[in-house]
Design a protein around this motif. Structure first.
Motif, mmCIF file in Angstrom:
data_model
loop_
_atom_site.group_PDB
_atom_site.id
_atom_site.type_symbol
_atom_site.label_atom_id
_atom_site.label_comp_id
_atom_site.label_asym_id
_atom_site.label_seq_id
_atom_site.Cartn_x
_atom_site.Cartn_y
_atom_site.Cartn_z
ATOM 1 N N ARG A 36 -9.743 -2.612 6.754
ATOM 2 C CA ARG A 36 -10.601 -1.445 6.617
ATOM 3 C C ARG A 36 -9.831 -0.240 6.099
ATOM 4 O O ARG A 36 -10.323 0.511 5.248
ATOM 5 N N THR A 37 -8.626 -0.059 6.575
ATOM 6 C CA THR A 37 -7.780 1.039 6.120
ATOM 7 C C THR A 37 -7.425 0.873 4.654
ATOM 8 O O THR A 37 -7.488 1.829 3.876
ATOM 9 N N LYS A 38 -7.059 -0.339 4.275
ATOM 10 C CA LYS A 38 -6.692 -0.605 2.884
ATOM 11 C C LYS A 38 -7.874 -0.339 1.955
ATOM 12 O O LYS A 38 -7.718 0.257 0.888
ATOM 13 N N LYS A 63 -10.540 3.068 -2.053
ATOM 14 C CA LYS A 63 -11.711 3.828 -2.487
ATOM 15 C C LYS A 63 -11.318 5.236 -2.893
ATOM 16 O O LYS A 63 -11.823 5.778 -3.886
ATOM 17 N N ILE A 64 -10.406 5.854 -2.156
ATOM 18 C CA ILE A 64 -9.935 7.198 -2.509
ATOM 19 C C ILE A 64 -9.237 7.162 -3.869
ATOM 20 O O ILE A 64 -9.465 8.032 -4.719
ATOM 21 N N LYS A 65 -8.398 6.148 -4.101
ATOM 22 C CA LYS A 65 -7.721 6.021 -5.405
ATOM 23 C C LYS A 65 -8.728 5.846 -6.529
ATOM 24 O O LYS A 65 -8.594 6.442 -7.601
ATOM 25 N N ALA A 66 -9.728 5.005 -6.312
ATOM 26 C CA ALA A 66 -10.744 4.764 -7.336
ATOM 27 C C ALA A 66 -11.541 6.037 -7.612
ATOM 28 O O ALA A 66 -11.844 6.344 -8.777
ATOM 29 N N ASP A 67 -11.863 6.789 -6.562
ATOM 30 C CA ASP A 67 -12.585 8.046 -6.746
ATOM 31 C C ASP A 67 -11.742 9.064 -7.504
ATOM 32 O O ASP A 67 -12.261 9.789 -8.361
ATOM 33 N N MET A 110 0.833 -1.173 0.000
ATOM 34 C CA MET A 110 0.000 0.000 0.000
ATOM 35 C C MET A 110 0.882 1.242 0.000
ATOM 36 O O MET A 110 1.917 1.290 0.645
ATOM 37 N N SER A 111 0.473 2.222 -0.739
ATOM 38 C CA SER A 111 1.214 3.471 -0.813
ATOM 39 C C SER A 111 1.092 4.236 0.491
ATOM 40 O O SER A 111 0.134 4.054 1.240
ATOM 41 N N SER A 112 2.015 5.103 0.691
ATOM 42 C CA SER A 112 1.916 5.948 1.875
ATOM 43 C C SER A 112 0.945 7.093 1.589
ATOM 44 O O SER A 112 0.614 7.387 0.440
ATOM 45 N N ARG A 113 0.481 7.724 2.632
ATOM 46 C CA ARG A 113 -0.435 8.861 2.456
ATOM 47 C C ARG A 113 0.249 9.984 1.706
ATOM 48 O O ARG A 113 -0.382 10.683 0.911
ATOM 49 N N ARG A 114 1.533 10.138 1.920
ATOM 50 C CA ARG A 114 2.271 11.187 1.218
ATOM 51 C C ARG A 114 2.265 10.934 -0.286
ATOM 52 O O ARG A 114 2.068 11.854 -1.078
ATOM 53 N N ASP A 115 2.461 9.676 -0.687
ATOM 54 C CA ASP A 115 2.430 9.332 -2.109
ATOM 55 C C ASP A 115 1.048 9.556 -2.708
ATOM 56 O O ASP A 115 0.916 10.015 -3.837
ATOM 57 N N LEU A 116 0.013 9.246 -1.932
ATOM 58 C CA LEU A 116 -1.344 9.479 -2.424
ATOM 59 C C LEU A 116 -1.632 10.972 -2.573
ATOM 60 O O LEU A 116 -2.280 11.387 -3.533
ATOM 61 N N LYS A 117 -1.152 11.767 -1.635
ATOM 62 C CA LYS A 117 -1.339 13.214 -1.744
ATOM 63 C C LYS A 117 -0.608 13.752 -2.972
ATOM 64 O O LYS A 117 -1.142 14.597 -3.691
ATOM 65 N N LYS A 118 0.586 13.263 -3.225
ATOM 66 C CA LYS A 118 1.322 13.686 -4.422
ATOM 67 C C LYS A 118 0.576 13.283 -5.682
ATOM 68 O O LYS A 118 0.499 14.061 -6.641
ATOM 69 N N LEU A 119 0.027 12.086 -5.688
ATOM 70 C CA LEU A 119 -0.742 11.617 -6.842
ATOM 71 C C LEU A 119 -1.962 12.498 -7.071
ATOM 72 O O LEU A 119 -2.255 12.885 -8.207
ATOM 73 N N ARG A 138 -10.477 13.930 2.737
ATOM 74 C CA ARG A 138 -10.733 12.520 2.998
ATOM 75 C C ARG A 138 -9.435 11.774 3.285
ATOM 76 O O ARG A 138 -9.407 10.851 4.100
ATOM 77 N N LEU A 139 -8.363 12.159 2.611
ATOM 78 C CA LEU A 139 -7.083 11.499 2.824
ATOM 79 C C LEU A 139 -6.480 11.884 4.176
ATOM 80 O O LEU A 139 -5.823 11.069 4.815
ATOM 81 N N SER A 140 -6.736 13.091 4.612
ATOM 82 C CA SER A 140 -6.181 13.554 5.881
ATOM 83 C C SER A 140 -6.867 12.911 7.083
ATOM 84 O O SER A 140 -6.264 12.776 8.139
#
Length: 93
Positions: free
Chosen positions: A66-68, A73-77, A1-10, A54-56
């Motif tokens: 549940r976290t995964k 879901k955030i990535k899919a959205d 799973m990616s880190s939250r930082r990577d998701l925020k960058k994405l 939502r990511l924060s």
């Protein structure tokens, strides 16, 4: 799973690309529909703000599955929003 930082960058990079496309449309198109472009920028901005909020917020940090699911879901959205806004940008002319 990616880190939250990577998701925020994405999220920032994906939304930044949409902003760039709209700015190029407004600057380099011969008779741009600026009202629709500005309205679309506002919609993208709202979606960007919503995804970052939502990511924060952490959801069920103690339960790994549940976290995964939450971050998936955030990535899919994000993917569906980028596709939707991309189609709207293409239909501006």
């Amino acid at each position: 799973m990616s880190s939250r930082r990577d998701l925020k960058k994405l999220i920032h990079n994906s939304v930044g690309t949409l902003y760039d496309d709209l700015i190029f449309y407004k600057v380099f198109t011969q008779n741009p529909n600026e009202e629709k472009a500005d309205a679309l920028i506002d919609k993208i901005s709202d979606a960007h703000f919503d995804l970052i909020n939502r990511l924060s917020a952490t959801e069920g940090k103690e339960v790994k599955g549940r976290t995964k699911t939450y971050y998936s879901k955030i990535k899919a959205d994000l993917q569906s929003l980028v596709n939707q806004f991309g189609k709207e940008i293409q239909s501006l002319d």
